[in-house]
Design a protein around this motif. Structure first.
Motif, PDB file in Angstrom:
ATOM      1  N   VAL A 147       0.632  -0.996  -0.264  1.00  0.00           N
ATOM      2  CA  VAL A 147      -0.182  -0.346  -0.414  1.00  0.00           C
ATOM      3  C   VAL A 147       0.772   1.153  -0.172  1.00  0.00           C
ATOM      4  CG1 VAL A 147      -1.787   0.862   1.059  1.00  0.00           C
ATOM      5  CG2 VAL A 147      -1.960  -1.390   1.145  1.00  0.00           C
ATOM      6  N   LEU A 148       1.871   1.075   1.058  1.00  0.00           N
ATOM      7  CA  LEU A 148       2.693   1.996   1.092  1.00  0.00           C
ATOM      8  C   LEU A 148       4.072   2.444   0.296  1.00  0.00           C
ATOM      9  CD1 LEU A 148       1.818   3.554   4.993  1.00  0.00           C
ATOM     10  CD2 LEU A 148       0.241   4.112   2.942  1.00  0.00           C
ATOM     11  N   GLY A 149       4.189   1.243  -1.139  1.00  0.00           N
ATOM     12  CA  GLY A 149       5.462   1.330  -1.620  1.00  0.00           C
ATOM     13  C   GLY A 149       6.674   1.142  -0.398  1.00  0.00           C
ATOM     14  N   MET A 150       7.068   0.611   0.538  1.00  0.00           N
ATOM     15  CA  MET A 150       7.709   0.738   1.103  1.00  0.00           C
ATOM     16  C   MET A 150       8.872  -0.188   1.379  1.00  0.00           C
ATOM     17  SD  MET A 150       6.982   2.569   5.507  1.00  0.00           S
ATOM     18  CE  MET A 150       6.136   3.904   5.200  1.00  0.00           C
ATOM     19  N   PRO A 151       9.538  -0.309   0.004  1.00  0.00           N
ATOM     20  CA  PRO A 151      10.831  -1.804  -0.011  1.00  0.00           C
ATOM     21  C   PRO A 151      10.857  -2.642   1.686  1.00  0.00           C
ATOM     22  CG  PRO A 151      12.003  -0.173  -1.362  1.00  0.00           C
ATOM     23  CD  PRO A 151      10.944   0.658  -0.255  1.00  0.00           C
ATOM     24  N   PHE A 152      10.532  -3.834   1.270  1.00  0.00           N
ATOM     25  CA  PHE A 152      10.905  -4.785   2.688  1.00  0.00           C
ATOM     26  C   PHE A 152      12.262  -4.932   2.744  1.00  0.00           C
ATOM     27  CE2 PHE A 152       9.898  -9.203   3.490  1.00  0.00           C
ATOM     28  CZ  PHE A 152      10.152  -9.030   5.401  1.00  0.00           C
ATOM     29  N   VAL A 153      13.557  -4.378   3.306  1.00  0.00           N
ATOM     30  CA  VAL A 153      14.527  -4.618   2.928  1.00  0.00           C
ATOM     31  C   VAL A 153      15.485  -5.876   3.627  1.00  0.00           C
ATOM     32  CG1 VAL A 153      15.174  -1.721   1.922  1.00  0.00           C
ATOM     33  CG2 VAL A 153      14.671  -3.048   4.559  1.00  0.00           C
ATOM     34  N   PHE A 154      14.994  -5.971   4.533  1.00  0.00           N
ATOM     35  CA  PHE A 154      15.259  -7.149   5.027  1.00  0.00           C
ATOM     36  C   PHE A 154      14.806  -7.632   6.111  1.00  0.00           C
ATOM     37  CE2 PHE A 154      17.664  -4.400   8.504  1.00  0.00           C
ATOM     38  CZ  PHE A 154      17.803  -5.177   8.976  1.00  0.00           C
ATOM     39  N   GLU A 155      15.296  -9.076   6.685  1.00  0.00           N
ATOM     40  CA  GLU A 155      14.026 -10.064   7.828  1.00  0.00           C
ATOM     41  C   GLU A 155      15.166 -10.542   9.009  1.00  0.00           C
ATOM     42  OE1 GLU A 155      10.602 -12.593   8.402  1.00  0.00           O
ATOM     43  OE2 GLU A 155      11.097 -12.435   6.151  1.00  0.00           O
ATOM     44  N   GLN A 156      15.100 -10.833  10.032  1.00  0.00           N
ATOM     45  CA  GLN A 156      15.531 -11.232  10.822  1.00  0.00           C
ATOM     46  C   GLN A 156      14.817 -11.908  12.168  1.00  0.00           C
ATOM     47  OE1 GLN A 156      18.902  -9.115  11.515  1.00  0.00           O
ATOM     48  NE2 GLN A 156      18.513  -7.728  13.321  1.00  0.00           N
ATOM     49  N   PRO A 157      15.376 -12.919  13.117  1.00  0.00           N
ATOM     50  CA  PRO A 157      14.672 -13.083  14.286  1.00  0.00           C
ATOM     51  C   PRO A 157      14.550 -11.830  14.984  1.00  0.00           C
ATOM     52  CG  PRO A 157      15.959 -14.781  13.804  1.00  0.00           C
ATOM     53  CD  PRO A 157      16.217 -13.424  12.761  1.00  0.00           C
ATOM     54  N   ASN A 158      13.243 -11.541  16.071  1.00  0.00           N
ATOM     55  CA  ASN A 158      13.332 -10.402  17.395  1.00  0.00           C
ATOM     56  C   ASN A 158      14.076 -10.693  17.707  1.00  0.00           C
ATOM     57  OD1 ASN A 158      12.510  -8.814  18.941  1.00  0.00           O
ATOM     58  ND2 ASN A 158      10.685  -9.090  19.584  1.00  0.00           N
ATOM     59  N   LEU A 159      15.318 -10.124  18.246  1.00  0.00           N
ATOM     60  CA  LEU A 159      16.347 -10.934  19.057  1.00  0.00           C
ATOM     61  C   LEU A 159      15.721 -10.951  20.686  1.00  0.00           C
ATOM     62  CD1 LEU A 159      19.668  -9.283  17.471  1.00  0.00           C
ATOM     63  CD2 LEU A 159      19.067 -11.359  16.412  1.00  0.00           C
ATOM     64  N   ASP A 160      14.785 -10.275  20.742  1.00  0.00           N
ATOM     65  CA  ASP A 160      13.990 -10.141  21.549  1.00  0.00           C
ATOM     66  C   ASP A 160      13.183 -10.807  22.648  1.00  0.00           C
ATOM     67  OD1 ASP A 160      16.039  -8.214  23.654  1.00  0.00           O
ATOM     68  OD2 ASP A 160      14.588  -6.531  22.506  1.00  0.00           O
ATOM     69  N   ALA A 161      12.398 -11.850  21.790  1.00  0.00           N
ATOM     70  CA  ALA A 161      11.572 -12.531  21.722  1.00  0.00           C
ATOM     71  C   ALA A 161      11.801 -13.388  20.456  1.00  0.00           C
ATOM     72  CB  ALA A 161      10.557 -11.849  21.149  1.00  0.00           C
ATOM     73  N   PRO A 162      12.616 -14.701  20.242  1.00  0.00           N
ATOM     74  CA  PRO A 162      13.217 -14.815  19.162  1.00  0.00           C
ATOM     75  C   PRO A 162      11.992 -16.066  18.433  1.00  0.00           C
ATOM     76  CG  PRO A 162      14.834 -15.297  20.734  1.00  0.00           C
ATOM     77  CD  PRO A 162      13.274 -15.458  21.300  1.00  0.00           C
ATOM     78  N   ASP A 163      10.644 -16.305  18.780  1.00  0.00           N
ATOM     79  CA  ASP A 163       9.226 -17.547  17.906  1.00  0.00           C
ATOM     80  C   ASP A 163       8.819 -15.719  17.596  1.00  0.00           C
ATOM     81  OD1 ASP A 163       9.679 -19.300  19.241  1.00  0.00           O
ATOM     82  OD2 ASP A 163       8.921 -18.885  21.105  1.00  0.00           O
ATOM     83  N   GLU A 164       8.936 -14.665  17.207  1.00  0.00           N
ATOM     84  CA  GLU A 164       8.773 -13.283  16.428  1.00  0.00           C
ATOM     85  C   GLU A 164       9.767 -13.138  15.259  1.00  0.00           C
ATOM     86  OE1 GLU A 164       6.604 -10.909  19.692  1.00  0.00           O
ATOM     87  OE2 GLU A 164       8.076  -9.747  18.655  1.00  0.00           O
ATOM     88  N   SER A 165       8.812 -12.488  14.063  1.00  0.00           N
ATOM     89  CA  SER A 165      10.126 -12.207  13.704  1.00  0.00           C
ATOM     90  C   SER A 165      10.094 -10.822  13.275  1.00  0.00           C
ATOM     91  CB  SER A 165       9.218 -12.210  12.070  1.00  0.00           C
ATOM     92  OG  SER A 165      11.028 -12.534  10.702  1.00  0.00           O
ATOM     93  N   HIS A 166      11.057 -10.069  12.788  1.00  0.00           N
ATOM     94  CA  HIS A 166      11.317  -8.144  12.472  1.00  0.00           C
ATOM     95  C   HIS A 166      11.405  -8.477  11.559  1.00  0.00           C
ATOM     96  CE1 HIS A 166      13.217  -4.604  15.562  1.00  0.00           C
ATOM     97  NE2 HIS A 166      12.775  -5.087  14.130  1.00  0.00           N
ATOM     98  N   LEU A 167      10.851  -7.354  10.594  1.00  0.00           N
ATOM     99  CA  LEU A 167      10.898  -7.187   9.745  1.00  0.00           C
ATOM    100  C   LEU A 167      11.484  -5.653   9.277  1.00  0.00           C
ATOM    101  CD1 LEU A 167       9.084  -9.911   9.303  1.00  0.00           C
ATOM    102  CD2 LEU A 167       7.341  -8.155   7.527  1.00  0.00           C
ATOM    103  N   TYR A 168      11.975  -5.704   7.852  1.00  0.00           N
ATOM    104  CA  TYR A 168      12.713  -3.531   8.303  1.00  0.00           C
ATOM    105  C   TYR A 168      12.298  -3.396   6.382  1.00  0.00           C
ATOM    106  CZ  TYR A 168      15.625  -5.072  11.960  1.00  0.00           C
ATOM    107  OH  TYR A 168      16.635  -5.601  13.372  1.00  0.00           O
ATOM    108  N   PHE A 169      11.188  -1.793   6.860  1.00  0.00           N
ATOM    109  CA  PHE A 169      10.948  -1.681   5.231  1.00  0.00           C
ATOM    110  C   PHE A 169      11.593  -0.193   5.329  1.00  0.00           C
ATOM    111  CE2 PHE A 169       8.014  -4.221   6.906  1.00  0.00           C
ATOM    112  CZ  PHE A 169       7.140  -5.082   5.637  1.00  0.00           C
TER     113      PHE A 169
END
Length: 196
Positions: A29-51
């Protein structure tokens, strides 16, 4: 005692629902490129997406496949985030209402904020989002904040309630004179049409 001087927003992190909802909204919707992803380092069951919101800084989202989107408006009590504003070009701003409507996304309609134009809508998780377009470009070597600071000073001197076009125009003139040298000894306004 000393300050901790900040130099800009590094990133903003939001708690998201599932991964695909975040990708579909921030990039789709907002056109922000999805630049990388890694686990949430404080809660490894979650993912951390970067735009990338367009200025090389980051909007990040914690996602968890067990969470589902809830479109209820987010709380706006003391201490809560009210909204996030993103800069858009004039061309994009003029298309915003139509493009939101094409997706069936309710919005505020265009709002004149004196020094900028805005439109508001909610993301799939209920967070209020603003698309904002300044009414001016700062002179070379100055920032939007410097123009607004000068426009505020002029507004207060005039006794006006809020910044309007006249304050912006006068602030731009003032800052241009301060930041750009001239060979003219007198830079006051002149009337070249009144000469005989």
């Amino acid at each position: 005692m000393r300050k901790l001087q900040v130099q800009g927003v590094h990133h903003i992190t939001l708690v998201g629902a599932d991964r695909q909802t975040s990708i579909d909204f921030w990039e789709g919707v907002l056109g922000m490129p999805f630049v990388f992803e890694q686990p949430n380092l404080d809660a490894p069951d979650e993912s951390h997406l970067y735009f990338d919101p367009g200025d090389g800084r980051l909007i990040t989202v914690f996602t968890d496949e067990s969470r589902t989107p809830d479109r209820s408006p987010n709380p706006t009590a003391i201490g809560n985030l009210h909204h996030i504003a993103f800069a858009v070009s004039r061309a994009t701003y003029t298309q915003a209402a139509r493009r939101l409507e094409e997706r069936g996304i309710a919005h505020s309609g265009e709002k004149d904020r004196g020094f900028m134009d805005s439109i508001y809508f909610r993301d799939p998780l209920g967070q209020l989002i603003e698309l904002a377009c300044y009414k001016f470009e700062p002179p070379d070597g100055t920032t939007h904040a410097e123009v607004l600071h000068e426009a505020h000073r002029l507004r207060v001197m005039a006794g006006d309630a809020n910044i309007a076009d006249i304050h912006l125009a006068d602030a731009l003139e003032s800052l241009s004179e301060q930041t750009t040298d001239s060979l003219s000894p007198d830079r006051t306004p002149k009337d070249p049409y009144s000469r005989d």
